[in-house]
Design an enzyme around this catalytic site. Sequence first.
Site, PDB file in Angstrom:
ATOM      1  CB  ALA A 147      -1.130  -0.271   1.211  1.00 29.77           C
TER       2      ALA A 147
ATOM      3  N   GLY B  92       0.244  -4.941   1.118  1.00 28.52           N
ATOM      4  CA  GLY B  92      -0.507  -5.312   0.366  1.00 28.52           C
ATOM      5  C   GLY B  92      -0.394  -5.357  -1.776  1.00 28.52           C
TER       6      GLY B  92
ATOM      7  CD  GLU C 108      -2.033  -8.037   2.839  1.00 31.93           C
ATOM      8  OE1 GLU C 108      -1.939  -6.887   3.199  1.00 31.93           O
ATOM      9  OE2 GLU C 108      -2.468  -8.339   4.106  1.00 31.93           O
TER      10      GLU C 108
ATOM     11  CD  GLU D 230       1.755  -5.767   5.564  1.00 30.78           C
ATOM     12  OE1 GLU D 230       2.502  -6.638   6.130  1.00 30.78           O
ATOM     13  OE2 GLU D 230       0.903  -5.400   4.669  1.00 30.78           O
TER      14      GLU D 230
HETATM   15  N1  CO8 Z   1       4.515   3.302  -0.313  1.00 32.23           N
HETATM   16  C1  CO8 Z   1       4.758   4.288  -0.811  1.00 32.23           C
HETATM   17  N2  CO8 Z   1       6.229   4.917  -1.362  1.00 32.23           N
HETATM   18  C2  CO8 Z   1       6.738   3.713  -1.752  1.00 32.23           C
HETATM   19  C3  CO8 Z   1       6.845   2.282  -1.480  1.00 32.23           C
HETATM   20  C4  CO8 Z   1       5.195   2.123  -0.590  1.00 32.23           C
HETATM   21  N3  CO8 Z   1       5.080   0.818   0.323  1.00 32.23           N
HETATM   22  N4  CO8 Z   1       7.424   1.460  -1.697  1.00 32.23           N
HETATM   23  C5  CO8 Z   1       8.738   2.197  -2.228  1.00 32.23           C
HETATM   24  N5  CO8 Z   1       8.154   2.970  -2.061  1.00 32.23           N
HETATM   25  C6  CO8 Z   1       9.098   4.455  -3.068  1.00 32.23           C
HETATM   26  C7  CO8 Z   1      10.136   5.198  -1.829  1.00 32.23           C
HETATM   27  O1  CO8 Z   1       9.376   5.451  -1.224  1.00 32.23           O
HETATM   28  C8  CO8 Z   1      10.918   5.923  -3.023  1.00 32.23           C
HETATM   29  O2  CO8 Z   1      10.550   7.383  -3.257  1.00 32.23           O
HETATM   30  P1  CO8 Z   1      11.302   8.236  -3.713  1.00 32.23           P
HETATM   31  O3  CO8 Z   1      12.233   7.682  -4.122  1.00 32.23           O
HETATM   32  O4  CO8 Z   1      10.550  10.072  -3.708  1.00 32.23           O
HETATM   33  O5  CO8 Z   1      11.773   8.184  -1.784  1.00 32.23           O
HETATM   34  C9  CO8 Z   1      10.477   4.712  -4.356  1.00 32.23           C
HETATM   35  O6  CO8 Z   1       9.173   3.892  -4.183  1.00 32.23           O
HETATM   36  C10 CO8 Z   1      11.379   3.951  -4.648  1.00 32.23           C
HETATM   37  O7  CO8 Z   1      11.760   3.025  -3.623  1.00 32.23           O
HETATM   38  P2  CO8 Z   1      13.233   2.974  -2.728  1.00 32.23           P
HETATM   39  O8  CO8 Z   1      13.867   4.039  -2.580  1.00 32.23           O
HETATM   40  O9  CO8 Z   1      12.869   2.891  -1.325  1.00 32.23           O
HETATM   41  O10 CO8 Z   1      13.333   1.496  -3.410  1.00 32.23           O
HETATM   42  P3  CO8 Z   1      14.503   0.673  -2.585  1.00 32.23           P
HETATM   43  O11 CO8 Z   1      14.569  -0.296  -3.915  1.00 32.23           O
HETATM   44  O12 CO8 Z   1      16.037   0.868  -1.877  1.00 32.23           O
HETATM   45  O13 CO8 Z   1      14.131  -0.369  -1.000  1.00 32.23           O
HETATM   46  C11 CO8 Z   1      12.206  -1.642  -0.413  1.00 32.23           C
HETATM   47  C12 CO8 Z   1      12.786  -1.371  -2.456  1.00 32.23           C
HETATM   48  C13 CO8 Z   1      12.968  -2.503   0.167  1.00 32.23           C
HETATM   49  C14 CO8 Z   1      10.652  -2.847  -1.490  1.00 32.23           C
HETATM   50  C15 CO8 Z   1      12.132  -0.181  -0.633  1.00 32.23           C
HETATM   51  O14 CO8 Z   1      10.914   0.328  -1.139  1.00 32.23           O
HETATM   52  C16 CO8 Z   1      10.611  -0.709   1.392  1.00 32.23           C
HETATM   53  O15 CO8 Z   1      10.930  -1.712   2.147  1.00 32.23           O
HETATM   54  N6  CO8 Z   1       9.456  -0.351   0.410  1.00 32.23           N
HETATM   55  C17 CO8 Z   1       8.009  -0.716   1.468  1.00 32.23           C
HETATM   56  C18 CO8 Z   1       7.207  -2.015   1.466  1.00 32.23           C
HETATM   57  C19 CO8 Z   1       6.634  -1.871   2.507  1.00 32.23           C
HETATM   58  O16 CO8 Z   1       6.106  -1.477   3.660  1.00 32.23           O
HETATM   59  N7  CO8 Z   1       5.454  -1.706   2.486  1.00 32.23           N
HETATM   60  C20 CO8 Z   1       3.984  -2.541   2.889  1.00 32.23           C
HETATM   61  C21 CO8 Z   1       3.852  -1.052   3.248  1.00 32.23           C
HETATM   62  S1  CO8 Z   1       1.715  -1.445   4.164  1.00 32.23           S
HETATM   63  C22 CO8 Z   1       0.281  -2.775   3.156  1.00 32.23           C
HETATM   64  O17 CO8 Z   1       1.157  -2.763   2.176  1.00 32.23           O
HETATM   65  C23 CO8 Z   1      -0.862  -2.472   4.372  1.00 32.23           C
HETATM   66  C24 CO8 Z   1      -1.495  -3.476   3.134  1.00 32.23           C
HETATM   67  C25 CO8 Z   1      -2.735  -3.233   3.958  1.00 32.23           C
HETATM   68  C26 CO8 Z   1      -3.701  -1.947   3.155  1.00 32.23           C
HETATM   69  C27 CO8 Z   1      -5.340  -1.795   3.399  1.00 32.23           C
HETATM   70  C28 CO8 Z   1      -5.408  -0.826   2.664  1.00 32.23           C
HETATM   71  C29 CO8 Z   1      -7.071  -0.144   3.095  1.00 32.23           C
END
Ligand code: CO8
Length: 258
Positions: A65, A109, A112, A132
């Site tokens: 998400a 997500g 999921e 998460e």
């Molecule tokens: N949300 C928003 N932005 C994101 C997300 C995300 N989940 N993942 C990556 N990005 C963005 C980063 O902020 C970055 O943006 P910017 O360049 O502007 O800073 C860009 O994408 C590239 O990401 P990274 O620089 O972090 O790339 P890396 O290669 O270094 O890392 C990762 C890749 C490991 C995937 C890292 O980006 C990461 O850990 N991302 C988050 C993963 C995460 O925690 N996901 C779970 C999110 S919560 C969720 O999914 C809840 C679901 C239930 C929802 C129910 C809704 C009603």
Amino acid sequence: MAYKTIQVKTEGRVGVITFSRPEALNALCDELTTELATVLTAFEKDGGIGCVVLTGSKKAFAAGADIKELQARDFVSLYMQDPFAETWEAVARFRKPIIAAVSGYALGGGCEIAMMCDFIIASQTAKFGQPEINLGVMPGAGGTQRLPRAVGKAKAMDMCLTGRMMDAEEAERSGLVSRVVPAEDLLDVAMEAAEAIAVKSLPVAMMTKESVNRAYEIGLTEGVRFERRVFQSQFALEDQSEGMSAFAEKRAAHFKHR
Ligand code: CO8
């Protein structure tokens, strides 16, 4: 229709939806999940579509998400206007076959949504996870429910509690994905599978999907009873007589209902 966060095309009887937010590793923002639900609704009504492939980029199926959007939410807004029920669940509710083709990150997500599909074909670079807990929350789009059903309690607990990622090889070994293929072949293999499904009788494919999904909802005796009734009902379809006649006549079946 033009979409901002996804790309949509049809190839023959296969609908292909590609997440397209490269700047955020295909994070599932509200606009994306709304567009996804809109397309799925249209594909479900479209008699020309027999199967759907859902995919992302080489680097990410979807990194979860959109955390920047979620950060601004509070309990009341999530509860009152439940975005999950309105849009995310469109994938789980979709009645036609849908395949997730996953390359790179399928996290939170993203994992999921992939699990809501009927099966997952993964590239060798795929990484699955429910991280998460690192954000101070738990999975909220079915992760704590579908992951244990797919990989068992031990691995699901491990993934959800530590937040670690599972690579493609471990995901296949654990039963989360049906096949692992080289990254460059991912879309071709997924399209081949989708095309194979799309030439079958569509009502029979949909009933098959419904019946397999029942296995997650009800006990064995009731499940087998449900299967038997649906199987019997298929003998009312022209596609059943066409399929069996084609076999006897040593020719390819041409199903009417597709
Ligand atoms: N949300 C928003 N932005 C994101 C997300 C995300 N989940 N993942 C990556 N990005 C963005 C980063 O902020 C970055 O943006 P910017 O360049 O502007 O800073 C860009 O994408 C590239 O990401 P990274 O620089 O972090 O790339 P890396 O290669 O270094 O890392 C990762 C890749 C490991 C995937 C890292 O980006 C990461 O850990 N991302 C988050 C993963 C995460 O925690 N996901 C779970 C999110 S919560 C969720 O999914 C809840 C679901 C239930 C929802 C129910 C809704 C009603």
